[in-house]
Design an enzyme around this catalytic site. Structure first.
Site, PDB file in Angstrom:
ATOM      1  N   ARG A 199       0.856  -1.194   0.000  1.00 44.85           N
ATOM      2  CA  ARG A 199       0.000   0.000   0.000  1.00 44.85           C
ATOM      3  C   ARG A 199       0.895   1.247   0.000  1.00 44.85           C
ATOM      4  O   ARG A 199       1.814   1.333   0.820  1.00 44.85           O
ATOM      5  CB  ARG A 199      -0.937   0.015   1.230  1.00 44.85           C
ATOM      6  CG  ARG A 199      -1.927  -1.151   1.233  1.00 44.85           C
ATOM      7  CD  ARG A 199      -3.055  -0.945   2.217  1.00 44.85           C
ATOM      8  NE  ARG A 199      -4.001   0.045   1.752  1.00 44.85           N
ATOM      9  CZ  ARG A 199      -4.954   0.572   2.530  1.00 44.85           C
ATOM     10  NH1 ARG A 199      -5.049   0.233   3.795  1.00 44.85           N
ATOM     11  NH2 ARG A 199      -5.802   1.451   2.039  1.00 44.85           N
ATOM     12  N   ASN A 254      -5.683  11.454   4.239  1.00 44.15           N
ATOM     13  CA  ASN A 254      -6.525  10.543   5.032  1.00 44.15           C
ATOM     14  C   ASN A 254      -7.570   9.953   4.091  1.00 44.15           C
ATOM     15  O   ASN A 254      -7.623  10.270   2.894  1.00 44.15           O
ATOM     16  CB  ASN A 254      -7.161  11.298   6.206  1.00 44.15           C
ATOM     17  CG  ASN A 254      -7.774  10.342   7.224  1.00 44.15           C
ATOM     18  OD1 ASN A 254      -7.143   9.380   7.635  1.00 44.15           O
ATOM     19  ND2 ASN A 254      -9.012  10.575   7.610  1.00 44.15           N
ATOM     20  N   LYS A 255      -8.412   9.109   4.646  1.00 52.46           N
ATOM     21  CA  LYS A 255      -9.415   8.387   3.850  1.00 52.46           C
ATOM     22  C   LYS A 255     -10.198   9.312   2.918  1.00 52.46           C
ATOM     23  O   LYS A 255     -10.555  10.423   3.306  1.00 52.46           O
ATOM     24  CB  LYS A 255     -10.353   7.671   4.830  1.00 52.46           C
ATOM     25  CG  LYS A 255     -11.442   6.827   4.227  1.00 52.46           C
ATOM     26  CD  LYS A 255     -10.959   5.848   3.200  1.00 52.46           C
ATOM     27  CE  LYS A 255      -9.893   4.904   3.707  1.00 52.46           C
ATOM     28  NZ  LYS A 255      -9.194   4.180   2.596  1.00 52.46           N
ATOM     29  N   GLN A 281     -15.399   1.606   6.386  1.00 48.85           N
ATOM     30  CA  GLN A 281     -14.678   1.456   7.662  1.00 48.85           C
ATOM     31  C   GLN A 281     -15.435   2.128   8.802  1.00 48.85           C
ATOM     32  O   GLN A 281     -15.325   1.725   9.959  1.00 48.85           O
ATOM     33  CB  GLN A 281     -13.275   2.071   7.555  1.00 48.85           C
ATOM     34  CG  GLN A 281     -12.298   1.294   6.694  1.00 48.85           C
ATOM     35  CD  GLN A 281     -12.312   1.754   5.245  1.00 48.85           C
ATOM     36  OE1 GLN A 281     -13.310   2.254   4.742  1.00 48.85           O
ATOM     37  NE2 GLN A 281     -11.210   1.578   4.550  1.00 48.85           N
ATOM     38  N   ASP A 322      -3.075   9.317   7.379  1.00 51.04           N
ATOM     39  CA  ASP A 322      -2.183   8.298   6.818  1.00 51.04           C
ATOM     40  C   ASP A 322      -0.805   8.868   6.542  1.00 51.04           C
ATOM     41  O   ASP A 322       0.178   8.138   6.507  1.00 51.04           O
ATOM     42  CB  ASP A 322      -2.782   7.720   5.538  1.00 51.04           C
ATOM     43  CG  ASP A 322      -3.966   6.855   5.897  1.00 51.04           C
ATOM     44  OD1 ASP A 322      -5.077   7.389   6.003  1.00 51.04           O
ATOM     45  OD2 ASP A 322      -3.761   5.653   6.131  1.00 51.04           O
TER      46      ASP A 322
HETATM   47  O1  MRU Z   1      -7.715   2.324   3.850  1.00 55.85           O
HETATM   48  P1  MRU Z   1      -7.584   2.340   5.349  1.00 55.85           P
HETATM   49  O2  MRU Z   1      -8.743   1.728   6.033  1.00 55.85           O
HETATM   50  O3  MRU Z   1      -6.259   1.763   5.793  1.00 55.85           O
HETATM   51  O4  MRU Z   1      -7.564   3.874   5.714  1.00 55.85           O
HETATM   52  C1  MRU Z   1      -7.428   4.246   7.052  1.00 55.85           C
HETATM   53  C2  MRU Z   1      -7.540   5.703   7.295  1.00 55.85           C
HETATM   54  O5  MRU Z   1      -7.677   6.485   6.382  1.00 55.85           O
HETATM   55  C3  MRU Z   1      -7.408   6.173   8.713  1.00 55.85           C
HETATM   56  O6  MRU Z   1      -8.172   7.320   8.914  1.00 55.85           O
HETATM   57  C4  MRU Z   1      -5.940   6.487   9.013  1.00 55.85           C
HETATM   58  O7  MRU Z   1      -5.111   5.411   8.668  1.00 55.85           O
HETATM   59  C5  MRU Z   1      -5.719   6.834  10.421  1.00 55.85           C
HETATM   60  S1  MRU Z   1      -5.938   5.452  11.471  1.00 55.85           S
HETATM   61  C6  MRU Z   1      -5.538   5.850  13.045  1.00 55.85           C
END
Ligand code: MRU
Length: 346
Positions: A89, A244-245, A194, A235
């Site tokens: 990733r 972030n997401k 999520q 992230d």
């Molecule tokens: O694709 P994901 O589920 O790994 O994405 C996660 C996120 O975007 C979270 O908001 C981020 O990693 C912070 S987690 C403490």
């Protein structure tokens, strides 16, 4: 229970299989780096800090997986494993931090046994540190919340996204632990949900008041004064933006429009302060995530099968929308250019 841990009986990486939640709670064991890479790619383990631990344990796993007596051969295998795990990733910088830190420590070993031991103990250290720093983020961030606040959050930033406790949800947990009454509004977080699958599930497990909304309802709840603060995770935080997401950017603009504080909670290891927004690769995921009702059972189509699809997993929120960064070293307010390096000692 931790989201990810080393299983000493089988020398494997054990993790909560998040793609099955909330239907089924299951712990899976990855005995090879190929199995672990697959778990990362299909988001069985996810969330930046949990990925940091996954990367770290991944190098320890590589050291235990290969049967070799030659130190140089083992070191070469670890280097290859690091490259392989790094390719799973691209966006969360924590994954690379975990991999690199354990690799660099292990490469200092002088015997096969020593390399294995160093790799595992460094990975365990990273996992333990994650719990400690989440608690620190929680206690710094809790001061920003008032008794009675409703917090809107996005994606999942709780126990499941970390080794334990959580970043943005860790702030909520810490404030509640301090005796404040805090409610949460969770956006479902399309397309992999999520928010609806994981955030609601883990908050309900803890008896925390949570209300689920679709992502498109973020505007109405702000307009109706149902939100006091927004807290999200990250992230990767670069000099000009927070990755972030996907959808976080939209929520940040809405918060600004409605005068609602928008906080980002993340540990120091999520910062990549030598980079800018344009330097970061945003992961693009499979089209099936958008065209099927549920990715697991590719049956019910919710879009024409051949439709053109754009499916970035993250977006970049310019730092001008961020009221403060809640870190394990303290809360950082603008100007970030000056205050981030000062607080985080870059
Ligand atoms: O694709 P994901 O589920 O790994 O994405 C996660 C996120 O975007 C979270 O908001 C981020 O990693 C912070 S987690 C403490």
């Amino acid at each position: 229970m931790r989201t990810i841990f080393w299983d000493y009986d089988t020398s494997s990486v054990a993790l909560i299989e998040q793609s099955l939640l909330p239907d089924e709670f299951k712990v899976i064991k990855c005995s090879t780096i190929e199995e672990l890479a697959d778990a990362i790619k299909r988001l069985a383990v996810r969330g930046a800090p949990a990925l940091e631990a996954a990367g770290a344990y991944g190098i320890a796993l590589a050291a235990h997986q290969i049967d070799c007596r030659d130190v140089e051969e083992l070191k070469n295998f670890l280097r290859k494993a690091a490259k392989f795990l790094s390719s799973t990733r691209p966006t969360a910088v924590n994954l690379f931090y975990g991999i690199d830190r354990v690799l660099n420590a292990a490469l200092k070993g002088k015997t096969v046994e020593e390399i294995k031991n160093i790799a595992l103990s460094e990975a365990e250290k990273i996992a333990d540190e994650d719990v400690v720093r989440n608690k620190l983020i929680g206690s710094f961030g809790a001061k920003l919340l008032e008794d009675g606040d409703t917090v809107l959050t996005y994606c999942n930033t709780g126990r499941l996204a970390t080794v334990d406790w959580g970043t943005a949800l860790g702030v909520v947990r810490s404030a509640i632990k301090e005796g404040k009454e805090i409610k949460v509004i969770a956006c479902e977080t399309r397309p992999l949900n999520q928010g609806s699958r994981l955030t609601t599930w883990e908050l309900m497990q803890d008896g925390i008041d949570v209300t689920l909304i679709t992502d498109s309802m973020a505007g109405i709840v702000m307009q109706r004064h149902m939100v006091d603060k927004v807290i999200v995770g990250a992230d990767r935080i670069v000099r000009d933006a927070v990755f972030n997401k996907i959808g976080t950017y939209m929520v940040a603009i809405l918060a600004k429009e409605h005068g609602i504080p928008f906080f980002v909670a993340a540990p120091k290891t999520t910062f990549d302060w030598s980079r800018n927004m344009d330097d970061v690769t945003i992961e693009e995921r499979n089209r099936d995530e958008l065209i099927y009702c549920h990715i697991k059972c590719k049956k019910s189509l919710i879009a024409p099968k051949d439709v053109k699809v754009f499916n970035p997993a993250f977006d970049a929120t310019p730092l001008k929308y961020v009221t403060a960064l809640i870190t394990d070293k303290g809360v950082i307010f603008p100007p970030y250019e000056e205050n981030v390096p000062k607080t985080l000692k870059f």
